[in-house]
Design a protein around this motif. Structure first.
Motif, PDB file in Angstrom:
ATOM      1  N   ASP A  14       0.798  -1.072   0.117  1.00 15.50           N
ATOM      2  CA  ASP A  14       0.026  -0.154  -0.027  1.00 15.50           C
ATOM      3  C   ASP A  14       0.805   1.260  -0.183  1.00 15.50           C
ATOM      4  OD1 ASP A  14      -2.189  -1.640  -0.149  1.00 15.50           O
ATOM      5  OD2 ASP A  14      -2.546  -1.307   2.159  1.00 15.50           O
ATOM      6  N   CYS A  15       2.018   1.238   0.865  1.00 13.63           N
ATOM      7  CA  CYS A  15       2.803   2.458   0.827  1.00 13.63           C
ATOM      8  C   CYS A  15       3.501   2.586  -0.536  1.00 13.63           C
ATOM      9  CB  CYS A  15       3.964   2.161   1.888  1.00 13.63           C
ATOM     10  SG  CYS A  15       4.997   3.524   1.780  1.00 13.63           S
ATOM     11  N   LEU A  16       3.836   1.451  -1.186  1.00 14.49           N
ATOM     12  CA  LEU A  16       4.560   1.711  -2.598  1.00 14.49           C
ATOM     13  C   LEU A  16       3.250   2.324  -3.446  1.00 14.49           C
ATOM     14  CD1 LEU A  16       6.310  -1.827  -2.787  1.00 14.49           C
ATOM     15  CD2 LEU A  16       7.439   0.499  -2.669  1.00 14.49           C
ATOM     16  N   THR A  17       2.419   1.759  -3.458  1.00 20.71           N
ATOM     17  CA  THR A  17       1.259   2.114  -4.565  1.00 20.71           C
ATOM     18  C   THR A  17       0.898   3.489  -4.109  1.00 20.71           C
ATOM     19  OG1 THR A  17       0.416  -0.079  -4.526  1.00 20.71           O
ATOM     20  CG2 THR A  17      -1.122   1.747  -5.037  1.00 20.71           C
ATOM     21  N   GLN A  18       0.692   3.865  -2.903  1.00 17.70           N
ATOM     22  CA  GLN A  18       0.444   5.262  -2.534  1.00 17.70           C
ATOM     23  C   GLN A  18       1.609   6.503  -2.882  1.00 17.70           C
ATOM     24  OE1 GLN A  18      -0.632   5.367   1.712  1.00 17.70           O
ATOM     25  NE2 GLN A  18      -2.527   4.150   1.213  1.00 17.70           N
ATOM     26  N   ALA A  19       2.812   5.971  -2.919  1.00 21.66           N
ATOM     27  CA  ALA A  19       3.834   6.702  -3.237  1.00 21.66           C
ATOM     28  C   ALA A  19       3.868   6.850  -4.898  1.00 21.66           C
ATOM     29  CB  ALA A  19       5.135   6.227  -2.677  1.00 21.66           C
ATOM     30  N   GLY A  20       3.007   6.132  -5.700  1.00 19.27           N
ATOM     31  CA  GLY A  20       2.931   6.396  -7.132  1.00 19.27           C
ATOM     32  C   GLY A  20       4.026   5.041  -7.753  1.00 19.27           C
ATOM     33  N   TYR A  21       4.505   4.145  -7.048  1.00 21.46           N
ATOM     34  CA  TYR A  21       5.345   3.109  -7.531  1.00 21.46           C
ATOM     35  C   TYR A  21       4.272   2.001  -8.066  1.00 21.46           C
ATOM     36  CZ  TYR A  21       8.923   6.157  -6.509  1.00 21.46           C
ATOM     37  OH  TYR A  21       9.879   7.189  -6.234  1.00 21.46           O
ATOM     38  N   ASP A  22       4.770   1.231  -9.104  1.00 24.63           N
ATOM     39  CA  ASP A  22       4.059  -0.326  -9.397  1.00 24.63           C
ATOM     40  C   ASP A  22       4.968  -1.244  -9.041  1.00 24.63           C
ATOM     41  OD1 ASP A  22       6.186   0.151 -11.221  1.00 24.63           O
ATOM     42  OD2 ASP A  22       4.807  -0.195 -13.058  1.00 24.63           O
ATOM     43  N   PHE A  23       5.820  -1.200  -8.271  1.00 26.34           N
ATOM     44  CA  PHE A  23       6.513  -2.344  -7.671  1.00 26.34           C
ATOM     45  C   PHE A  23       5.598  -3.443  -7.075  1.00 26.34           C
ATOM     46  CE2 PHE A  23       9.770   0.874  -7.151  1.00 26.34           C
ATOM     47  CZ  PHE A  23      10.592   0.730  -8.071  1.00 26.34           C
ATOM     48  N   ARG A  24       5.857  -4.427  -7.090  1.00 26.80           N
ATOM     49  CA  ARG A  24       4.856  -5.614  -6.224  1.00 26.80           C
ATOM     50  C   ARG A  24       5.818  -6.194  -5.221  1.00 26.80           C
ATOM     51  NH1 ARG A  24       0.647  -3.879  -6.406  1.00 26.80           N
ATOM     52  NH2 ARG A  24      -0.081  -3.055  -8.277  1.00 26.80           N
ATOM     53  N   VAL A  25       5.115  -6.561  -4.161  1.00 24.16           N
ATOM     54  CA  VAL A  25       5.586  -7.181  -2.979  1.00 24.16           C
ATOM     55  C   VAL A  25       5.554  -8.571  -3.399  1.00 24.16           C
ATOM     56  CG1 VAL A  25       5.153  -8.044  -0.760  1.00 24.16           C
ATOM     57  CG2 VAL A  25       5.284  -5.469  -1.413  1.00 24.16           C
ATOM     58  N   LYS A  26       6.313  -9.557  -3.201  1.00 31.92           N
ATOM     59  CA  LYS A  26       6.489 -10.819  -3.527  1.00 31.92           C
ATOM     60  C   LYS A  26       6.606 -11.605  -2.224  1.00 31.92           C
ATOM     61  CE  LYS A  26       8.239 -10.264  -7.929  1.00 31.92           C
ATOM     62  NZ  LYS A  26       9.487 -10.226  -9.089  1.00 31.92           N
ATOM     63  N   GLN A  27       5.760 -12.710  -1.904  1.00 37.20           N
ATOM     64  CA  GLN A  27       5.859 -13.457  -0.778  1.00 37.20           C
ATOM     65  C   GLN A  27       6.254 -14.841  -1.383  1.00 37.20           C
ATOM     66  OE1 GLN A  27       2.725 -12.334   2.614  1.00 37.20           O
ATOM     67  NE2 GLN A  27       1.934 -13.600   1.155  1.00 37.20           N
ATOM     68  N   LEU A  28       7.632 -15.025  -0.863  1.00 40.58           N
ATOM     69  CA  LEU A  28       8.186 -16.304  -1.412  1.00 40.58           C
ATOM     70  C   LEU A  28       7.961 -17.644  -0.190  1.00 40.58           C
ATOM     71  CD1 LEU A  28      11.816 -14.481  -2.263  1.00 40.58           C
ATOM     72  CD2 LEU A  28       9.999 -14.923  -3.875  1.00 40.58           C
ATOM     73  N   LEU A  29       8.043 -18.596  -0.712  1.00 41.68           N
ATOM     74  CA  LEU A  29       8.158 -19.733  -0.191  1.00 41.68           C
ATOM     75  C   LEU A  29       9.195 -19.927   0.726  1.00 41.68           C
ATOM     76  CD1 LEU A  29       6.507 -22.261  -2.644  1.00 41.68           C
ATOM     77  CD2 LEU A  29       5.132 -21.167  -1.097  1.00 41.68           C
ATOM     78  N   ALA A  30      10.461 -19.497   0.413  1.00 40.14           N
ATOM     79  CA  ALA A  30      11.668 -19.613   1.157  1.00 40.14           C
ATOM     80  C   ALA A  30      11.576 -18.451   2.049  1.00 40.14           C
ATOM     81  CB  ALA A  30      12.953 -19.931   0.498  1.00 40.14           C
ATOM     82  N   SER A  31      12.362 -18.722   3.168  1.00 41.80           N
ATOM     83  CA  SER A  31      12.762 -17.642   4.064  1.00 41.80           C
ATOM     84  C   SER A  31      13.799 -16.602   3.494  1.00 41.80           C
ATOM     85  CB  SER A  31      13.264 -17.977   5.337  1.00 41.80           C
ATOM     86  OG  SER A  31      13.822 -16.951   6.129  1.00 41.80           O
ATOM     87  N   THR A  32      13.251 -15.225   3.706  1.00 42.06           N
ATOM     88  CA  THR A  32      14.367 -14.128   3.168  1.00 42.06           C
ATOM     89  C   THR A  32      14.566 -13.399   4.672  1.00 42.06           C
ATOM     90  OG1 THR A  32      12.370 -12.663   3.214  1.00 42.06           O
ATOM     91  CG2 THR A  32      13.116 -13.936   1.161  1.00 42.06           C
ATOM     92  N   ARG A  33      14.685 -14.001   5.623  1.00 44.44           N
ATOM     93  CA  ARG A  33      15.171 -13.672   7.174  1.00 44.44           C
ATOM     94  C   ARG A  33      16.308 -12.904   7.124  1.00 44.44           C
ATOM     95  NH1 ARG A  33      12.594 -14.109  11.895  1.00 44.44           N
ATOM     96  NH2 ARG A  33      11.200 -15.644  11.113  1.00 44.44           N
ATOM     97  N   THR A  34      17.405 -13.768   6.538  1.00 45.64           N
ATOM     98  CA  THR A  34      18.728 -13.121   6.474  1.00 45.64           C
ATOM     99  C   THR A  34      19.063 -12.684   5.036  1.00 45.64           C
ATOM    100  OG1 THR A  34      19.773 -15.174   5.847  1.00 45.64           O
ATOM    101  CG2 THR A  34      19.277 -14.625   8.351  1.00 45.64           C
ATOM    102  N   ALA A  35      20.336 -11.873   4.694  1.00 39.30           N
ATOM    103  CA  ALA A  35      20.504 -11.592   3.728  1.00 39.30           C
ATOM    104  C   ALA A  35      20.735 -12.643   2.619  1.00 39.30           C
ATOM    105  CB  ALA A  35      21.722 -10.354   3.736  1.00 39.30           C
ATOM    106  N   GLU A  36      21.532 -13.725   3.253  1.00 38.91           N
ATOM    107  CA  GLU A  36      22.034 -14.862   2.646  1.00 38.91           C
ATOM    108  C   GLU A  36      20.750 -15.655   2.330  1.00 38.91           C
ATOM    109  OE1 GLU A  36      23.378 -13.952   5.694  1.00 38.91           O
ATOM    110  OE2 GLU A  36      25.383 -13.403   4.964  1.00 38.91           O
ATOM    111  N   ASP A  37      19.739 -15.621   2.810  1.00 39.55           N
ATOM    112  CA  ASP A  37      18.486 -16.688   2.769  1.00 39.55           C
ATOM    113  C   ASP A  37      17.930 -15.701   1.564  1.00 39.55           C
ATOM    114  OD1 ASP A  37      19.054 -18.422   4.858  1.00 39.55           O
ATOM    115  OD2 ASP A  37      17.371 -17.335   6.215  1.00 39.55           O
ATOM    116  N   ALA A  38      17.606 -14.284   1.933  1.00 41.86           N
ATOM    117  CA  ALA A  38      17.030 -13.555   0.617  1.00 41.86           C
ATOM    118  C   ALA A  38      17.678 -13.873  -0.757  1.00 41.86           C
ATOM    119  CB  ALA A  38      16.917 -12.269   1.235  1.00 41.86           C
ATOM    120  N   ALA A  39      19.108 -13.867  -0.733  1.00 42.95           N
ATOM    121  CA  ALA A  39      19.671 -13.693  -2.210  1.00 42.95           C
ATOM    122  C   ALA A  39      19.539 -15.185  -2.556  1.00 42.95           C
ATOM    123  CB  ALA A  39      21.167 -13.590  -1.792  1.00 42.95           C
TER     124      ALA A  39
END
Length: 159
Positions: A14-39
C-alpha cells in the motif's frame, strides 16, 4: 510465490502504491530472514539485498534504521564518528514498536513511527536491489535512487 499478502506485507504494498510506484511485493515460499537466505531465494547476489537494521540512539532513545548492502557489517564506530548518533543494538520489542515489523521482515518503508534513516552508499552499485517487505518471506525489487526517494535517507559509508 503465494497470492494473498499478509497484513504487514500489504502495508508495504500500500505504501508503494500510494507513493506512485508499481513495484509488487512478492511473498516467497523460502525464508528471506537473512541476507543470505534472501539472495538464495531470489537468485541474486547477497550484496543486492538491502537489509534493514534497527538500532537505538543512546543519546535520544530514537530508532535509527540503517539500510545496508547484504554483504556488509555496520561499523558503529564509523557511524558515531560521521553522524550525531551513538547507536546500540535494539531488542525485538523496540523494533516491533517503532517499525510495526518483526526482526527479519523489517521493511525500509511503511513504518509505524518516523525513523532516522541511513543508507549504505554501496547499494548505488547495483541496478537492482531487493528489500524486505514486512514479513520474513516477503520482498520487493527497486533501485537505490528510488530507495532514497522513498525513505528520504542519508547516504554514507557504513562499513
Amino acid at each position: 510465490m503465494t497470492e494473498k499478502l499478509k497484513s504487514s506485507a500489504q502495508r508495504v504494498q500500500d505504501c508503494l502504491t500510494q507513493a506512485g510506484y508499481d513495484f509488487r511485493v512478492k511473498q516467497l515460499l523460502a525464508s528471506t530472514r537473512t541476507a543470505e537466505d534472501a539472495a538464495h531465494a531470489i537468485g541474486c547476489e547477497v550484496a543486492q539485498i538491502a537489509k534493514s537494521l534497527i538500532f537505538k540512539d543512546k543519546n535520544t532513545g530514537d530508532a535509527v534504521l540503517i539500510v545496508a548492502a547484504g554483504h556488509h557489517q555496520v561499523d558503529l564506530k564509523k557511524i558515531k564518528a560521521t553522524t550525531p548518533f551513538h547507536l546500540s543494538k535494539a531488542d525485538a520489542d523496540f523494533v516491533r514498536d517503532k517499525t510495526g515489523f518483526a526482526i527479519g521482515g523489517v521493511s525500509p518503508i511503511a513504518h509505524r513511527h518516523p525513523l532516522h534513516i541511513l543508507l549504505d552508499e554501496d547499494l548505488k552499485n547495483y541496478a537492482s536491489i531487493w528489500a524486505a517487505a514486512g514479513t520474513p518471506n516477503a520482498v520487493f525489487e527497486l533501485n537505490a535512487e528510488i530507495l532514497a526517494q522513498l525513505t528520504q535517507g542519508q547516504w554514507l559509508s557504513i562499513h
